[in-house]
Design a protein around this motif. Structure first.
Motif, PDB file in Angstrom:
ATOM      1  N   UNK A  82       0.776  -1.119  -0.041  1.00  0.00           N
ATOM      2  CA  UNK A  82       0.022   0.119   0.021  1.00  0.00           C
ATOM      3  C   UNK A  82       0.903   1.250   0.154  1.00  0.00           C
ATOM      4  N   UNK A  83       2.165   1.240   0.856  1.00  0.00           N
ATOM      5  CA  UNK A  83       2.960   2.484   0.714  1.00  0.00           C
ATOM      6  C   UNK A  83       3.478   2.556  -0.577  1.00  0.00           C
ATOM      7  N   UNK A  84       3.979   1.501  -1.275  1.00  0.00           N
ATOM      8  CA  UNK A  84       4.395   1.754  -2.597  1.00  0.00           C
ATOM      9  C   UNK A  84       3.495   2.263  -3.682  1.00  0.00           C
ATOM     10  N   UNK A  85       2.191   1.889  -3.315  1.00  0.00           N
ATOM     11  CA  UNK A  85       1.015   2.417  -4.382  1.00  0.00           C
ATOM     12  C   UNK A  85       0.946   3.567  -4.122  1.00  0.00           C
ATOM     13  N   UNK A  86       1.062   4.223  -2.944  1.00  0.00           N
ATOM     14  CA  UNK A  86       0.767   5.549  -2.823  1.00  0.00           C
ATOM     15  C   UNK A  86       1.907   6.436  -3.669  1.00  0.00           C
ATOM     16  N   UNK A  87       3.034   5.982  -3.467  1.00  0.00           N
ATOM     17  CA  UNK A  87       4.179   6.352  -4.083  1.00  0.00           C
ATOM     18  C   UNK A  87       3.974   6.493  -5.705  1.00  0.00           C
ATOM     19  N   UNK A  88       3.530   5.218  -5.933  1.00  0.00           N
ATOM     20  CA  UNK A  88       3.274   4.923  -7.719  1.00  0.00           C
ATOM     21  C   UNK A  88       2.274   6.122  -8.039  1.00  0.00           C
ATOM     22  N   UNK A  89       1.115   6.450  -7.101  1.00  0.00           N
ATOM     23  CA  UNK A  89       0.296   7.396  -7.636  1.00  0.00           C
ATOM     24  C   UNK A  89       0.747   8.636  -7.912  1.00  0.00           C
ATOM     25  N   UNK A  90       1.848   9.064  -6.967  1.00  0.00           N
ATOM     26  CA  UNK A  90       2.145  10.506  -7.051  1.00  0.00           C
ATOM     27  C   UNK A  90       3.302  10.678  -8.300  1.00  0.00           C
ATOM     28  N   UNK A  91       3.895   9.312  -8.446  1.00  0.00           N
ATOM     29  CA  UNK A  91       4.855   9.465  -9.805  1.00  0.00           C
ATOM     30  C   UNK A  91       4.093   9.425 -10.911  1.00  0.00           C
ATOM     31  N   UNK A  92       2.824   9.114 -11.159  1.00  0.00           N
ATOM     32  CA  UNK A  92       2.099   8.767 -12.223  1.00  0.00           C
ATOM     33  C   UNK A  92       0.797   9.720 -12.538  1.00  0.00           C
ATOM     34  N   UNK A  93       0.866  10.755 -12.219  1.00  0.00           N
ATOM     35  CA  UNK A  93      -0.106  11.915 -12.439  1.00  0.00           C
ATOM     36  C   UNK A  93      -0.535  12.072 -14.038  1.00  0.00           C
ATOM     37  N   UNK A  94       0.656  11.897 -14.778  1.00  0.00           N
ATOM     38  CA  UNK A  94       0.370  12.147 -16.182  1.00  0.00           C
ATOM     39  C   UNK A  94      -0.121  10.643 -17.235  1.00  0.00           C
ATOM     40  N   UNK A  95      -0.015   9.551 -16.475  1.00  0.00           N
ATOM     41  CA  UNK A  95       0.000   8.326 -16.995  1.00  0.00           C
ATOM     42  C   UNK A  95      -1.564   7.932 -17.003  1.00  0.00           C
ATOM     43  N   UNK A  96      -1.821   6.914 -17.911  1.00  0.00           N
ATOM     44  CA  UNK A  96      -3.125   6.178 -17.902  1.00  0.00           C
ATOM     45  C   UNK A  96      -3.153   5.120 -16.766  1.00  0.00           C
ATOM     46  N   UNK A  97      -4.198   4.716 -16.206  1.00  0.00           N
ATOM     47  CA  UNK A  97      -4.263   3.688 -15.062  1.00  0.00           C
ATOM     48  C   UNK A  97      -3.270   2.584 -15.181  1.00  0.00           C
ATOM     49  N   UNK A  98      -3.350   1.831 -16.269  1.00  0.00           N
ATOM     50  CA  UNK A  98      -2.511   0.659 -16.518  1.00  0.00           C
ATOM     51  C   UNK A  98      -0.986   1.016 -16.203  1.00  0.00           C
ATOM     52  N   UNK A  99      -0.473   2.000 -17.141  1.00  0.00           N
ATOM     53  CA  UNK A  99       0.786   2.316 -17.044  1.00  0.00           C
ATOM     54  C   UNK A  99       1.262   2.532 -15.658  1.00  0.00           C
ATOM     55  N   UNK A 100       0.546   3.595 -14.698  1.00  0.00           N
ATOM     56  CA  UNK A 100       0.817   3.826 -13.504  1.00  0.00           C
ATOM     57  C   UNK A 100       0.854   2.526 -12.607  1.00  0.00           C
ATOM     58  N   UNK A 101      -0.024   1.580 -12.867  1.00  0.00           N
ATOM     59  CA  UNK A 101      -0.249   0.327 -12.102  1.00  0.00           C
ATOM     60  C   UNK A 101       1.253  -0.684 -12.153  1.00  0.00           C
ATOM     61  N   UNK A 102       1.862  -0.394 -13.456  1.00  0.00           N
ATOM     62  CA  UNK A 102       2.943  -1.135 -13.687  1.00  0.00           C
ATOM     63  C   UNK A 102       4.177  -0.664 -13.128  1.00  0.00           C
ATOM     64  N   UNK A 103       4.182   0.468 -12.437  1.00  0.00           N
ATOM     65  CA  UNK A 103       5.297   0.959 -11.510  1.00  0.00           C
ATOM     66  C   UNK A 103       5.718   0.089 -10.276  1.00  0.00           C
ATOM     67  N   UNK A 104       4.539  -0.541  -9.818  1.00  0.00           N
ATOM     68  CA  UNK A 104       4.554  -1.643  -8.584  1.00  0.00           C
ATOM     69  C   UNK A 104       5.560  -2.554  -8.799  1.00  0.00           C
ATOM     70  N   UNK A 105       5.619  -3.593 -10.003  1.00  0.00           N
ATOM     71  CA  UNK A 105       6.508  -4.407 -10.015  1.00  0.00           C
ATOM     72  C   UNK A 105       7.859  -3.729 -10.191  1.00  0.00           C
ATOM     73  N   UNK A 106       8.070  -2.647 -10.825  1.00  0.00           N
ATOM     74  CA  UNK A 106       9.494  -2.144 -10.955  1.00  0.00           C
ATOM     75  C   UNK A 106       9.836  -1.675  -9.547  1.00  0.00           C
ATOM     76  N   UNK A 107       8.989  -1.159  -8.476  1.00  0.00           N
ATOM     77  CA  UNK A 107       9.297  -0.894  -7.248  1.00  0.00           C
ATOM     78  C   UNK A 107       9.802  -1.897  -6.469  1.00  0.00           C
ATOM     79  N   UNK A 108       8.920  -3.050  -6.632  1.00  0.00           N
ATOM     80  CA  UNK A 108       9.271  -4.381  -6.142  1.00  0.00           C
ATOM     81  C   UNK A 108      10.567  -4.771  -6.268  1.00  0.00           C
ATOM     82  N   UNK A 109      10.973  -4.796  -7.526  1.00  0.00           N
ATOM     83  CA  UNK A 109      12.291  -5.041  -8.262  1.00  0.00           C
ATOM     84  C   UNK A 109      13.525  -4.312  -7.512  1.00  0.00           C
ATOM     85  N   UNK A 110      13.031  -2.760  -7.607  1.00  0.00           N
ATOM     86  CA  UNK A 110      13.947  -1.983  -7.267  1.00  0.00           C
ATOM     87  C   UNK A 110      14.338  -1.939  -5.800  1.00  0.00           C
TER      88      UNK A 110
END
Length: 559
Positions: free
Chosen positions: A68-96
């Motif tokens: 949930x914490x990372x989802x909040x961060x992803x939401x702030x990073x993705x203001x300009x993106x469509x929902x699916x592209x924003x959602x994909x940040x999660x796996x990248x954060x998990x790997x990061x």
């Protein structure tokens, strides 16, 4: 895609290391770096001491919160993106974060309806590796905290309860780790899998109840009272509170000492609300805010015709507080004449209105407060010694906020809860980085300053979000050191150097003209040095002769 997303959202620049302060930040969230083996040992101990079922649930719920914490961060990073592209940040954060390398195999998402189906392949799961190391290959899946993360992340984005389940795991001998996610109601569970997402069983609830009772006993006196809030549990706070608590039921006069904004009026209100006069008036007056020629009429009242403009008789604060408590704030600023009259009231229990010769009996419990050093004021002839001894029967010093910083998280949370409803907002607390800045601040304005900052934070924070660092301090946060970040090669680099690197890369991407940029840089240095070539050469890191040569070459080229 992996590298593109990392670059697009500047994930490397958001992960910062500050060795001097002992912090690692990912956005606003404080991160911790553990040895995987040490964390694996803790994981093993959970299984050994709690049993498999309870350990799995604890790990899953921990991962859920992290997701949930990372989802909040992803939401702030993705203001300009469509929902699916924003959602994909999660796996990248998990790997990061070094936990696992995820690859989305299938994703069917309808954001409007809230429907969801996902399959994710995991490689290099730290949890599966740790489980095999400590327990060997077993009969059950092992990646409980990672499954919790995926569930928490997806639930935040879909705004409904999404449940992932690991269907293949290297921890039980499968060639890969594979998870499947769906809304909870779409699963047809034939076991107690959903129980892992819930708080533990009756035994756990009993332990929680015992812990709640312990905490209640420890902090009962720091809870909100009917007349205001007294929040704190630090030794400095407890020392002051214990003294006030002992005096509450007695009629003794109390003198509250402390800096401006430390909360003296809150303590005075608590004294009244927990005294035998609680159902009677509490009347407060700030002696420093009333002009000296009006303070006597404010305190003792005025009789009609006492002076020009006195069209009506009116009672003073003493009469209005009759039967209750009178709080004299900044009593050290009283005029000499008012001090004399106040002393007489304390000695006789009687007051005379200005312009009246009739005495009136009053029954008032007096609580006074000041930030003035009254002993020094007595020595300088500004305050009466006999009045001081009347007021200082029971002195209590309220500690400044900088001496009770352990109370700041409690105070800040209480203030958010108090202020947010007035702005019709729900605020989910304060980010780690913002809280760290609050703890680093010196607090010259004490609790009052904290309240002002929290109010600013509530106003600027997004509804349903958290108060972030930038919401609190208009002039920049105290101790906000940038630290270091991760470079392209994966090494920790100085943040200034990293920013320079990104600037150079951007210049190259735009089609770089070396001669043109060199000329502009030379012109800027000369202009900043006001034409002084020696100074300009020093700014450029070259000799004066080299600078003169370049200027001559540029002049010739211009001709």
């Amino acid at each position: 895609m992996h590298e593109k997303l990392i670059e697009q959202f500047n994930l490397r620049s958001r992960l910062r290391f500050n060795v001097d302060s002992g912090h690692i930040w990912l956005g606003e969230n404080r991160m911790l770096m553990f040895h995987a083996q040490a964390f694996g040992a803790l994981r093993k101990e959970l299984f050994d001491t709690l049993g498999a079922k309870r350990a799995k649930g604890l790990l899953l719920r921990m991962g859920f919160a992290s997701g949930r914490h990372d989802a909040e961060l992803a939401g702030k990073l993705s203001n300009q993106l469509n929902a699916y592209d924003a959602f994909q940040i999660g796996p990248e954060l998990h790997a990061f974060e070094g936990l696992v390398k995820p690859t989305i195999l299938d994703a069917k998402i309808d954001w409007e309806r809230g429907t969801f189906y996902g399959e994710v392949l995991w490689e290099n799961s730290w949890e599966a590796e740790s489980h095999i190391q400590h327990f060997g290959v077993g009969d059950d899946v092992a990646c409980w905290s990672l499954v919790g993360y995926a569930s928490g992340y997806s639930s935040y984005f879909l705004k409904r309860f999404i449940v992932f389940r690991e269907v293949e795991c290297t921890g039980k001998g499968d060639p890969r780790c594979l998870i499947v996610g769906k809304p909870a109601e779409d699963w047809k569970f034939d076991d107690d899998y959903l129980d892992y997402f819930r708080p533990d069983n009756v035994e756990c609830k009993l332990r929680q109840l015992q812990e709640d009772v312990r905490q209640l006993k420890a902090t009962l006196s720091a809870q909100q009272g009917p007349g205001g809030q007294l929040v704190g549990n630090s030794p400095a706070f407890r020392g002051a509170f214990d003294l006030v608590n002992k005096a509450a039921k007695s009629p003794i006069s109390v003198l509250l000492l402390g800096e401006t904004g430390a909360g003296k009026e809150m303590f005075a209100r608590w004294l009244h609300d927990h005294s035998e006069r609680a159902d009677q008036p509490f009347v407060a007056i700030n002696c420093a805010a009333i002009p000296h020629d009006l303070i006597e009429s404010e305190l003792f009242g005025v009789q009609k015709g006492a002076y020009t403009g006195a069209q009506h008789s009116r009672p003073g604060r003493f009469e209005r507080a009759n039967g209750g408590t009178l709080f004299l704030d900044e009593v050290g600023d009283l005029s000499p004449a008012a001090q004399v009259k106040l002393l007489r009231v304390l000695q006789t229990g009687e007051i005379e209105r200005l312009g009246d010769d009739q005495t009136r009996k009053v029954n008032v419990r007096l609580v006074a407060a000041t930030n003035v050093n009254l002993q020094q004021a007595i020595a300088e002839g500004r305050f009466r010694a006999d009045l001081y001894y009347r007021l200082a029967t029971y002195p209590v010093t309220i500690p400044p906020l900088r001496e009770r910083k352990a109370d700041i998280p409690l105070l800040a949370t209480a203030l958010v809860d108090k202020i947010a409803p007035t702005y019709h907002k729900k605020i989910e607390g304060i980010t780690d980085r913002a809280m760290q800045a609050l703890l680093a601040h010196d607090w010259p304005g004490n609790v009052r300053e904290l309240e002002n900052l929290i109010e600013r934070g509530v106003l600027l924070a997004e509804p349903g979000g958290q108060i972030e660092l930038e919401h609190l301090f208009a002039a920049g946060a105290p101790g906000n050191q940038p630290g270091a970040e991760i470079g392209r090669e994966g090494f920790v680099a100085d943040i200034v150097e990293s920013n320079r690197g990104r600037l150079y890369e951007a210049l190259l991407d735009e089609g770089f003209d070396l001669d043109a940029h060199e000329r502009r840089l030379v012109e800027l240095a000369v202009r900043r040095a006001n034409g002084n070539l020696t100074h300009a050469a020093r700014l450029l890191g070259i000799t004066r002769r080299q600078l003169a040569y370049r200027l001559k070459q540029d002049a010739n080229a211009a001709e």
